[in-house]
Design a protein around this motif. Structure first.
Motif, mmCIF file in Angstrom:
data_model
loop_
_atom_site.group_PDB
_atom_site.id
_atom_site.type_symbol
_atom_site.label_atom_id
_atom_site.label_comp_id
_atom_site.label_asym_id
_atom_site.label_seq_id
_atom_site.Cartn_x
_atom_site.Cartn_y
_atom_site.Cartn_z
ATOM 1 N N HIS B 97 -32.605 -10.163 10.262
ATOM 2 C CA HIS B 97 -31.300 -10.245 10.028
ATOM 3 C C HIS B 97 -30.373 -9.612 10.900
ATOM 4 N N GLU B 98 -30.785 -8.560 11.599
ATOM 5 C CA GLU B 98 -30.090 -7.777 12.318
ATOM 6 C C GLU B 98 -30.556 -6.465 12.929
ATOM 7 N N ILE B 99 -30.350 -6.366 13.854
ATOM 8 C CA ILE B 99 -30.978 -5.090 14.549
ATOM 9 C C ILE B 99 -29.635 -4.389 14.985
ATOM 10 N N ASP B 100 -29.387 -3.257 14.681
ATOM 11 C CA ASP B 100 -28.117 -2.390 14.754
ATOM 12 C C ASP B 100 -28.853 -1.036 15.459
ATOM 13 N N THR B 101 -28.925 -1.001 16.616
ATOM 14 C CA THR B 101 -29.485 0.090 17.196
ATOM 15 C C THR B 101 -28.294 1.202 17.430
ATOM 16 N N PHE B 209 -34.928 -2.943 4.711
ATOM 17 C CA PHE B 209 -33.823 -2.223 5.845
ATOM 18 C C PHE B 209 -34.970 -1.109 6.412
ATOM 19 N N VAL B 210 -35.210 -1.238 7.695
ATOM 20 C CA VAL B 210 -35.944 -0.300 8.151
ATOM 21 C C VAL B 210 -35.337 0.659 9.108
ATOM 22 N N ARG B 211 -35.903 1.758 9.357
ATOM 23 C CA ARG B 211 -35.070 2.719 10.278
ATOM 24 C C ARG B 211 -35.828 2.662 11.663
ATOM 25 N N ILE B 212 -35.029 2.272 12.502
ATOM 26 C CA ILE B 212 -35.638 2.306 13.963
ATOM 27 C C ILE B 212 -35.137 3.589 14.824
ATOM 28 N N ILE B 213 -35.850 3.878 15.860
ATOM 29 C CA ILE B 213 -35.235 4.926 16.583
ATOM 30 C C ILE B 213 -35.480 4.631 18.456
ATOM 31 N N PRO B 214 -34.887 5.352 19.002
ATOM 32 C CA PRO B 214 -35.033 5.057 20.451
ATOM 33 C C PRO B 214 -36.421 5.372 21.053
ATOM 34 N N MET B 215 -36.918 4.727 21.819
ATOM 35 C CA MET B 215 -38.164 4.636 22.574
ATOM 36 C C MET B 215 -37.953 6.137 23.136
ATOM 37 N N PRO B 216 -39.076 7.093 23.084
ATOM 38 C CA PRO B 216 -38.973 8.206 23.634
ATOM 39 C C PRO B 216 -38.893 8.041 25.278
ATOM 40 N N ARG B 217 -38.240 8.957 25.897
ATOM 41 C CA ARG B 217 -37.894 8.941 27.194
ATOM 42 C C ARG B 217 -39.011 8.953 28.262
#
Ligand SMILES: Cc1cc2nc3c(=O)[nH]c(=O)nc-3n(C[C@H](O)[C@H](O)[C@H](O)COP(=O)(O)OP(=O)(O)OC[C@H]3O[C@@H](n4cnc5c(N)ncnc54)[C@H](O)[C@@H]3O)c2cc1C
Ligand SMILES: Cc1cc2nc3c(=O)[nH]c(=O)nc-3n(C[C@H](O)[C@H](O)[C@H](O)COP(=O)(O)OP(=O)(O)OC[C@H]3O[C@@H](n4cnc5c(N)ncnc54)[C@H](O)[C@@H]3O)c2cc1C
Lengths: 434, 458
Positions: B97-101, B209-217
Motif C-alpha cells: 500500500h505504501e512505503i514511507d521512508t 504496518f511494518v517498521r523499516i529502517i535505512p540500510m546501514p552505511r
C-alpha cells in the motif's frame, strides 16, 4: 466488600511487614483511595498467599514498587514490592539479568552500568519507579528508535496471577517463539494479568562512547526543523529531543529558549564525526549556545535533566495529552498544534521526541483534556498518527465513525482481563475504558 | 467435502478462479515445509479484507474451520489442514500500500513476499530487517504468523520487533486494528505482540504496518574457518565478551560445508570442521576497529580468517549459507529441519548434545546455526520411504528438543510450534503457562475456529 483480614496477612508476611496505621501507610501510598492495609511481601510464595487471600475474601489489591497507587482499592490491600529488591544474577555471557521486581529502576541502572552493560529503558519516575513497574507499564521512550521499546528487554518472568497461582515463563534465549508470546503480551498489562515477582531482563553491552549535543532556539519550529534536516541527512542519533522554553529551565537551570538535546551513544570514531555534523546542523538552523558535551558528568546532567522533565509529565497523566505522528510530519503537526495551544514556547509544557514523532503536552490548569485530545487526535490522524494508547484508539474509532471497531477492541480487552482475573481483584485502578 | 451451497457462496465472494475444490488443486495446499500432509476441504484466496470478513462469516454459519496460509514454507506443520477445514490463502493479497521512508513505515498486505518488499525498499536504500532464509518465497503474513527470525537477529531482533500494527479479522468476523504506525498506538494491551507468532490461531492478518529502517552505511563480512565446531563457538563467546554486537554470526558444520560447496564452490576447505560467517554493520569509520578486534579474536583459534574484499565475495559467502537447507537433498532424499535455541553460554554444550543424539540414534545430522542467538538448526538426513528410519528420526528430533530444554533453552527459536512440536509444549511450559495460552486463545477464538489443533488445544 468484606474487610481485610489483617491477622491472616500478618501470618503470611510477619507482623513487621503489615502496616495499618494511617500515618505510616502514607509512606507507601499515593492517590486519593484509602486502602485498609499496606503489605510488604518478602518472596514469591508470600505474594501468592496474599493474592489468594484477597481472592477468598474478595478484596481488591493494587501493587507498586516503592509506592502503590490507591485508586480503586479503598478498603483493600496495597502491596508494595520494595522488600523484593535483589539483583539475583548478572550474566555477562548471555547479556541477561535476573531481577526482583522491587529493585528500583534507578538502582538497577547503576548496577548495570557498573557491570559495563546497558539497559536502555528510561525510568518512568526518577525516584520511585521499579523494574517490575517498568515492564508493567511497558512504554516506549525517546531511545526506542535505536534500542526498541521496553518490551524488547524482557525475556521471561515469574508472575503471581490474579488467582494466586504462580506462572513461570521464558528463558535466557534471545530468540524464542515457543507457545503464544505471553512473555511480551504481559508487558504493558499494568499488573492486570498478574504481579511480576522475578524478571529475566535482556541487556546490551555498554556503548563505547556517549556524547551529547545541546543548543537553544528562539522557536519550537526552528528547533524542530533541524531534526528534519538530520533525518534527511540520515543522521539518526540515540535521542533527538526538544523541550519548550517553559520546561527547559527544569532540565537545565538558566536555559533561555527551547532546549534541544541530541544524545549520541555508539562508537568513538563515528561519534566524533556525527557530533560535529549535528552541531553544524543545529548552528546553521539558528541554534545558539550549541555545544558538544563529552565530559561524563556534564553528559549525565543533561540526560538527567531530560529524564526529570519526562518524569514530571509522566506523573500527571490527567494533565497531559500525548500523541505521535511520522517524524517528518512534525513541522505540520507543530504548526497545526499552535492553532490549538497558542505559542508553543509559552505553553506550560511541550516535549518532542523527534525520532519517534512523539509530542507530550502538559496542559494549563482547567483545560478540558478530552476535548483537546479529540482535536489533537484529528490533527495527528491527518498526519498518519494518533493520540497515544487506549485513548487514542478510542478517538480514532470515533473519527472513523467506527463504533463497531471500538466495541470489538474494548470487548476483547475486557474478555482478556476477565479470563486472567475473573474476580477483578488486581489493580482495579487500571481502566481499559478511557 | 464442501456442500454446493458453500462452494457457490465462496465463488460469489472471491470469484470463480479464487476457489479451489478439485483434488489435484487441493493437493499442493496439503503440504508445507515439513514432511506432513493433510487435505483441505477447499482453498479460497481472498483479495480484500471485506472478502476475508465475508468468508469468515460464511464459515461460521456452516461451522467450518479455517487454516490461514501464506507461502506454506513454515517448518512446523502450521498450515497443514489437519482437521476438516478450508484453507484461506493470502497469496493474492500482494499489494504494497505504501512505503514511507521518511517516517520509517511501510503498509503491506499479508501476501507480499518478503523479498518483493525488500526489492522495493532497496530502491530507497531502506530495508525490513527480518529476513528468514526463505525470504525469496515466504510472505510477510507468514513471517508475522511465525515471528520469523533470520541471520540478522543478534543485532536487529526478530519479526515482532518490526511490526508496528496489524489489521486483523477476528474469528467472529469483526475487524480490529492493533497498534498503528508508531510505538504509541497499542490499545491498552499490546495486541500486536500476541498476534505475532500466534501462527494464525487468533486472527487473520489482512494488513501489516511494518517498521523499516535505512540500510546501514557500511558492512563488513568475514569468514572464519575452524578445525572443530567447538572452536567456532569459542569465537562467538569471545566476540560477545568484547562488547561487539555483530549483525550475524552464522555457523555451518563440516557436513554443510561440503553439501553447500557442491553447489556454490565458494572455496571453503572441505576438511574444515566448521565455518563462521561474521558480519558487522554501521558507520564506515567504525568498521576497521571492529574488524580488527574480531580478526584478533578469531585468529586465536581459527585456522583461517578472512574479510570479504568485494561484493562478489560477500554474495558467495551468503549463497552458501542460504542454500544450506536445500543442499543436503543430494546426500539423502529427505531431511528434517530442527529449530532449538539455548542460552548463548550453553551453545558449545548444545553442539555436543547434537553430536550425541546423532551417535545415540545412528542418524546423520548436519548443523546450521545462528550461533550468536544460540539458535541451532540440526538437519537430520534420511529417507522418508524407509518407515523404520523415519521413526528413528522422529525419536532423534524429540531427543534434540529435550536436550535444548535440559540446557535451559526452548524447543523453538524461530520456526514455531504448529503441529510438529505441539506434543512437546508441556515439557517446556508449566501448566500455568499452558493455561495462560488457553486463556488468550479463548478470549480471541472461543469456538476454536482459526487454525484448530495448532500450538495448543482448547
Ligand atoms: C496508564 C497510566 C495511567 C496513570 N494514571 C495515573 C493517575 O491517574 N494518577 C497518578 O497520579 N498517576 C498516574 N500514573 C502515573 C503513575 O502513578 C506513576 O507515575 C507510574 O506508575 C510510575 O511510577 P511508580 O513509582 O508508581 O512506579 P512502579 O511502582 O514501578 O509502578 C508502575 C506501574 O506498574 C505496576 N507495578 C509495579 N510493580 C509491579 C509488579 N511487580 N508487577 C506488576 N505490576 C507492577 C504498578 O501497579 C503501576 O501501575 C499513570 C501511569 C500510567 C502508565
Ligand atoms: C528453505 C527454508 C528456509 C527457512 N529459513 C528460515 C529462517 O531463516 N528463519 C525462520 O524464522 N524461518 C525460516 N523458514 C521457515 C518459514 O519460511 C518461515 O516460518 C516463514 O515466515 C513462513 O512464511 P510463509 O509465507 O511460508 O507462511 P506459511 O508457512 O504459509 O504460514 C506460516 C504460519 O502463519 C500463518 N499465517 C500465514 N498467513 C497468515 C495471515 N495472513 N494471517 C494469519 N496467519 C497467517 C499460518 O497459518 C502458519 O501458521 C525457512 C523455511 C524454509 C523452507
Amino acid at each position: 466488600m468484606s474487610n481485610v483480614n489483617i491477622s491472616m496477612l500478618k501470618g503470611i508476611v510477619g507482623d513487621a511487614f503489615v502496616i495499618d496505621s494511617p500515618s505510616e501507610m502514607a509512606n507507601y501510598l499515593k492517590g486519593q483511595g484509602k486502602p485498609a492495609v499496606v503489605v510488604l511481601p518478602g518472596n514469591t510464595s508470600e505474594v501468592s498467599s496474599i493474592v489468594k487471600l484477597a481472592n477468598e475474601q474478595n478484596v481488591k489489591l493494587a501493587v507498586g514498587g516503592a509506592v502503590a497507587d490507591t485508586q480503586g482499592i479503598t478498603g483493600g490491600i496495597a502491596m508494595v514490592m520494595s522488600r523484593m529488591n535483589q539483583i539475583l544474577e548478572m550474566d555477562h555471557m548471555n547479556l541477561v539479568a535476573v531481577v526482583e521486581p522491587g529493585v528500583l529502576h534507578k538502582d538497577f541502572l547503576l548496577k548495570v552500568t557498573e557491570a559495563g552493560l546497558n539497559f536502555p529503558p528510561e525510568p518512568y519516575e526518577l525516584e520511585t519507579s521499579s523494574v517490575g513497574g517498568c515492564f508493567a507499564i511497558g512504554d516506549s521512550d525517546s531511545k526506542s528508535f535505536e534500542y526498541g521499546p521496553t518490551r524488547t528487554f524482557l525475556l521471561g518472568f515469574e508472575m503471581v496471577l490474579p488467582t494466586g497461582e504462580i506462572l513461570d515463563i521464558g528463558n535466557k534465549c534471545i530468540k524464542n517463539v515457543s507457545g503464544l508470546d505471553f512473555i511480551h503480551f504481559a508487558v504493558g498489562s499494568q499488573g492486570t494479568f498478574g504481579i511480576f515477582t522475578k524478571l529475566l531482563v535482556k541487556l546490551l553491552p555498554a556503548p563505547e562512547a556517549k556524547k551529547a549535543v545541546i543548543g537553544t532556539f528562539a522557536s519550537m519550529h526552528k528547533a524542530n526543523a533541524t531534526f528534519n534536516t538530520l533525518i534527511k541527512r540520515n543522521v539518526l542519533p540515540t535521542r533527538m529531543n526538544l523541550i519548550n522554553a517553559s520546561l527547559a529551565k527544569n532540565a537545565k537551570p538558566g536555559t533561555e529558549g527551547q532546549f534541544v538535546i541530541i544524545d549520541l551513544q555508539g562508537f568513538k570514531e563515528s561519534g566524533k564525526n556525527i557530533a560535529n555534523e549535528v552541531a553544524a546542523v543545529l548552528t546553521l538552523g539558528g541554534g545558539s549556545d550549541v555545544k558538544i558535551i563529552e565530559d561524563e558528568v556534564e553528559y549525565e546532567q543533561v540526560i538527567n535533566g531530560w529524564l526529570k522533565v519526562r518524569a514530571d509529565l509522566n506523573s500527571k497523566p490527567e494533565q497531559t495529552v500525548e500523541f505521535a505522528v511520522g517524524p517528518m510530519k512534525m513541522p505540520q503537526a507543530l504548526t497545526q498544534l499552535e492553532a490549538l495551544t497558542g505559542d508553543l514556547g509559552a505553553y506550560p509544557g511541550v516535549i518532542v521526541e523527534g525520532l519517534l514523532g512523539f509530542v507530550g503536552l502538559a496542559l494549563p490548569e482547567g483545560t478540558d483534556k478530552l476535548d483537546l485530545a479529540r482535536k489533537v487526535n484529528k490533527l495527528a490522524m491527518s498526519l498518519g498518527g494518533n493520540v497515544k494508547g487506549l485513548l487514542g484508539h478510542k478517538l480514532k474509532a470515533e473519527v472513523y465513525n467506527d463504533a463497531e471497531m471500538w466495541k470489538q477492541t474494548a470487548s476483547l480487552l475486557s474478555e482478556l482481563r476477565q479470563q486472567f482475573d475473573p474476580k477483578g481483584i488486581l489493580n482495579p485502578g487500571v481502566s481499559l475504558e478511557p | 467435502m464442501l456442500s454446493q451451497t458453500v462452494v457457490k457462496r465462496l465463488k460469489e465472494i472471491v470469484g470463480e478462479k479464487n476457489v479451489v475444490t478439485d483434488k489435484v488443486g487441493l493437493l499442493t495446499y496439503g503440504y508445507d515445509g515439513t514432511l506432513l500432509s493433510g487435505e483441505a476441504l477447499g482453498v479460497v484466496s481472498p483479495t480484500t479484507t471485506e472478502q476475508v470478513v465475508e468468508i469468515v462469516k460464511l464459515m461460521n454459519e456452516h461451522d467450518i474451520k479455517l487454516v490461514p496460509r501464506g507461502a506454506g514454507t513454515n517448518e512446523s506443520g502450521g498450515t497443514i489442514p489437519s482437521q476438516d477445514s478450508v484453507v484461506i490463502s493470502f497469496t493474492k493479497m500482494t499489494k504494497i500500500h505504501e512505503i514511507d521512508t521518511e517516517n520509517f513505515v511501510a503498509v503491506v498486505e499479508p501476501g507480499v513476499i518478503n523479498f518483493d518488499l525488500q526489492v522495493e525498499l532497496e530502491k530507497k536504500k531502506f530495508y525490513f530487517p527480518p529476513d528468514p532464509s526463505s525470504f525469496k518465497a515466504s510472505t510477510i503474513g507468514g513471517n508475522v504468523g511465525e515471528c520469523s527470525g533470520g541471520p540478522k537477529c543478534f543485532k536487529y531482533g526478530v519479526t515482532r520487533d518490526y511490526i508496528l500494527g496489524l489489521e486483523v479479522v477476528l474469528p467472529n468476523g469483526k475487524v480490529i486494528q492493533t497498534g498503528g504506525r508508531n510505538f504509541h498506538s497499542e490499545p491498552g494491551y499490546d495486541l500486536t505482540r500476541i498476534i505475532v507468532g500466534a501462527e494464525g490461531t487468533l486472527g487473520l492478518v489482512t494488513k501489516v504496518f511494518v517498521r523499516i529502517i535505512p540500510m546501514p552505511r557500511a558492512k563488513k563480512t568475514m569468514l572464519a574457518i575452524y578445525d572443530k565446531v567447538e572452536d567456532a563457538s569459542q569465537t562467538v563467546a569471545d566476540i560477545v565478551a568484547a562488547g561487539i554486537i555483530p549483525t550475524t554470526l552464522e555457523l555451518m558444520d563440516n557436513l554443510l560445508i561440503n553439501t553447500t560447496e557442491d553447489f556454490t564452490h565458494a572455496g571453503i576447505p572441505r576438511d574444515a570442521g566448521a565455518v563462521l560467517i561474521i558480519e558487522v554493520d554501521g558507520y564506515p569509520e567504525d568498521m576497521d576497529g571492529q574488524v580488527k578486534t574480531i580478526g584478533e579474536i578469531a585468529s586465536k583459534i581459527a585456522k583461517e580468517f578472512k574479510v570479504a574484499q568485494s561484493a562478489v565475495e560477500v554474495d558467495q559467502i551468503w549463497t552458501s549459507r542460504r542454500s544450506a537447507f536445500g543442499s543436503v537433498a543430494r546426500v539423502r532424499p529427505s531431511y528434517g529441519v530442527n529449530d532449538i535455541t539455548v542460552p548463548r553460554s550453553n551453545f558449545p554444550k548444545a553442539i555436543g548434545g547434537v553430536l550425541k543424539v546423532a551417535k545415540d540414534f545412528g542418524v546423520t545430522i548436519g548443523v546450521v546455526a545462528h550461533a550468536g542467538d544460540g539458535n541451532l538448526h540440526p538437519l537430520i538426513l534420511f529417507d522418508q520411504r524407509n518407515k523404520e528410519e523415519t521413526e528413528t528420526v522422529h525419536a532423534a528430533e524429540q531427543a534434540l528438543c529435550m536436550m535444548a530444554l535440559d540446557l535451559e533453552g526452548t524447543i523453538s527459536g524461530e520456526h514455531g510450534i504448529g503441529l510438529v512440536k505441539k506434543k512437546y509444549l508441556d515439557k517446556e511450559f508449566t501448566p500455568a503457562a499452558m493455561e495462560a495460552f488457553r486463556k488468550v486463545k479463548r478470549s480471541f477464538d472461543p469456538s476454536n475456529r482459526f487454525n484448530p489443533g495448532k500450538v495448543i488445544d482448547l
